[in-house]
Design an enzyme around this catalytic site. Structure first.
Site, PDB file in Angstrom:
ATOM      1  N   ASP A 253       0.813  -1.212   0.000  1.00  0.00           N
ATOM      2  CA  ASP A 253       0.000   0.000   0.000  1.00  0.00           C
ATOM      3  C   ASP A 253       0.847   1.262   0.000  1.00  0.00           C
ATOM      4  O   ASP A 253       0.403   2.311  -0.487  1.00  0.00           O
ATOM      5  CB  ASP A 253      -0.929   0.000   1.216  1.00  0.00           C
ATOM      6  CG  ASP A 253      -1.941  -1.135   1.160  1.00  0.00           C
ATOM      7  OD1 ASP A 253      -2.121  -1.713   0.065  1.00  0.00           O
ATOM      8  OD2 ASP A 253      -2.531  -1.457   2.204  1.00  0.00           O
ATOM      9  N   GLY A 254       2.045   1.186   0.546  1.00  0.00           N
ATOM     10  CA  GLY A 254       2.910   2.361   0.590  1.00  0.00           C
ATOM     11  C   GLY A 254       3.275   2.891  -0.784  1.00  0.00           C
ATOM     12  O   GLY A 254       3.470   4.100  -0.961  1.00  0.00           O
TER      13      GLY A 254
END
Length: 530
Positions: A253-254
């Site tokens: 997700d980063g």
């Protein structure tokens, strides 16, 4: 006697002049009064709402806050103290109607549906509401249809968010590949993807410069010819927002949050492959990436528009100069506005997940005031407060006890972090409101703020943080559709509602129970006959 007319689709107006002059507006989004300057005024009881112009402005200064940004004409907040502010919860309803004048619509701004230079939303005949505003607006007396008024026009339909699909105005030629840094397991997928994009699709591939400085890539002789074809950029120095047609993320997700931070305006479509630890926002698997990437390049892929927050941080200048490389601020946009007259420094950010205000290294409680549309609604006393988007509701906010909201729901969530109160529950407010957060006059220490876990900075007395919904969403490409992908992520990543299922009764026990009931009924009947 006054008649009722429909409210502006995007905003309510403050009191003042009755009829604004006709003006020219080439933008795609226009409010109702921009379309038809001949509408009569509208009065409601007990509060009166009229069309007005800014005090001291000329006749061409009519503004709608949703159409024209943050140009609201309500009373400004004091920079310190709360003598002029009135809490909504503490004010009698009738006594405060004259003071409370809404200058913003509770509906969020209409999202921009063009993504980068070449992508947009495919027009789909599937609808959820016919004739848009005409179905729910209040019409003037004697007017059967609003479209019959001179100068008015309404959309034939409002498209269902579940039917939104991606298409291209022109074939995409440039792609930004974002790879998770310091992860050796991603080197091989990264090489395969880049070779496929360059050699099979003849595309221009952009990567961050430090990605190619990885020792494993530098020492790979077979990857050398491909490496020379890359276009590189440096974060905080190079602006590539107008050069990217779409984005591919390799990681967790980063990587998606990082892609959002690179584009402070319109964001190109994002295709995220799950090669990280959690992967709630990365629905694609890399095993068959060739066919999936080809389908996206050909167009007509499902897309979910993840709303972002537009955050404005206003700080007082305290005699400390901040070095800004190459005239760019930390997020890659133009340097912050410096206003020498009022002594303020203004910074703006686009946030995908959340804005977190916490107490930082101090051992004292954080003590911050939260304003909604110019009125104090509460004071947070605890470890801090989270202001999140629906996308961010499954991140830090979920860990702090908030509900999880589907990204198609237009809303802003306010979640306290360990509040020193037994009754402070997370709340959801409409997407169109404007929040302002400041240190309370009684605060014993400063606060710290971060945006999607980045750009962490200190907030002192006199500083303020304004938060609204941005009109630039992040278009995330779906594997199937927004609803199916979201529940799939809830089940696989967060194990939502995982429980061992309750066993049913065995069939023989059911038969024994039925026989026992029949015997009991027979004995009861025999007793009555005797």
């Amino acid at each position: 006697m006054s008649c009722l007319v429909p409210l502006c689709v995007s905003s309510l107006w403050t009191q003042g002049q009755e009829t604004p002059p006709e003006k020219t507006d080439n933008s795609r989004h226009r409010c109702l009064f921009d379309r038809n300057p001949h509408l009569p005024t509208m009065e409601t009881e007990p509060e009166k709402v009229r069309v007005s112009k800014a005090p001291g402005a000329d006749s061409a200064s009519y503004r709608c806050s949703a159409c024209h940004g943050d140009e609201a004409w309500g009373p400004s907040l004091p920079t310190r103290g709360r003598a002029k502010s009135r809490s909504l919860s503490a004010s009698p309803a009738l006594a405060s109607t004259k003071e409370f004048r809404r200058t913003r619509s509770l509906h969020g701004p209409c999202p921009v549906t063009t993504f980068g230079p070449k992508a947009c939303v495919l027009q789909n005949p599937q609808t959820i509401m016919r004739r848009g505003c005409e179905d729910f607006a209040t019409r003037p007396r004697g007017v059967t249809r609003l479209s019959a008024l001179p100068g008015t026009s309404f959309p034939a339909h409002i498209q269902d968010p579940a039917s939104q699909r991606l298409t291209w105005n022109k074939s995409p030629k440039s792609v930004l590949v974002i790879k998770k840094i310091r992860d050796a397991s991603l080197l091989q997928p990264f090489k395969e993807l880049c070779v496929y994009l360059m050699e099979e699709n003849n595309m221009i591939v952009y990567v961050e410069k430090k990605v190619l400085e990885d020792p494993a890539i530098v020492s790979d002789d077979h990857f050398g010819p491909v490496k020379k074809k890359f276009c590189t950029f440096r974060e905080d120095y190079d602006d590539i927002s107008n050069q990217i047609d779409f984005i591919i993320c390799l990681g967790g997700d980063g990587t998606l949050l990082y892609a959002s931070s690179l584009f402070q305006g319109s964001v190109p479509p994002v295709m995220a492959f799950h090669l990280g630890s959690l992967g709630f926002l990365t629905p694609f698997n890399f095993e068959n990436f060739q066919s999936q990437v080809t389908q996206v390049i050909q167009g007509n892929a499902a897309v979910v528009l993840r709303s972002r927050l537009k955050v404005k941080v206003v700080k007082e200048l305290r005699g400390k100069k901040m070095a800004i490389p190459n005239g760019l601020s930390q997020n890659g946009v133009l340097a912050a506005d410096l206003d020498a007259e009022v002594g303020k420094r203004v910074m703006q950010y686009q946030v995908l997940n959340e804005v977190v205000i916490d107490r930082g290294p101090s051992s004292y409680l954080s003590n911050v005031d939260v304003y909604l549309d110019g009125h104090l609604i509460t004071t947070v006393q605890g470890d801090g407060v989270i202001v999140s988007t629906p996308t961010g509701s499954t991140a830090y906010a979920a860990a702090a006890g908030a509900s999880m909201i589907h990204p198609n729901v237009p809303a802003i969530m306010i979640t306290p972090i360990c509040p020193h109160s037994l009754s402070f529950r997370p709340i959801v407010v409409p997407a169109g409101v404007e929040l302002k957060i400041m240190l309370s006059p009684e605060a014993r220490n400063t606060a710290w703020v971060s945006f999607d876990g980045r750009k962490r900075q200190e907030i002192r007395h006199g500083d303020s943080i304004s938060i609204t919904t941005s009109c630039y969403p992040l278009p995330s490409i779906c594997v199937r559709d927004p609803v199916s992908d979201w529940f799939q992520s809830l089940a696989q990543c967060l194990h939502w509602n995982v429980r061992k299922k309750q066993a049913h009764f065995p069939e023989d026990e059911d038969e024994d129970e039925e026989e026992a009931e029949e015997e009991a009924e027979a004995e009861a009947a025999a007793g009555e006959e005797g």
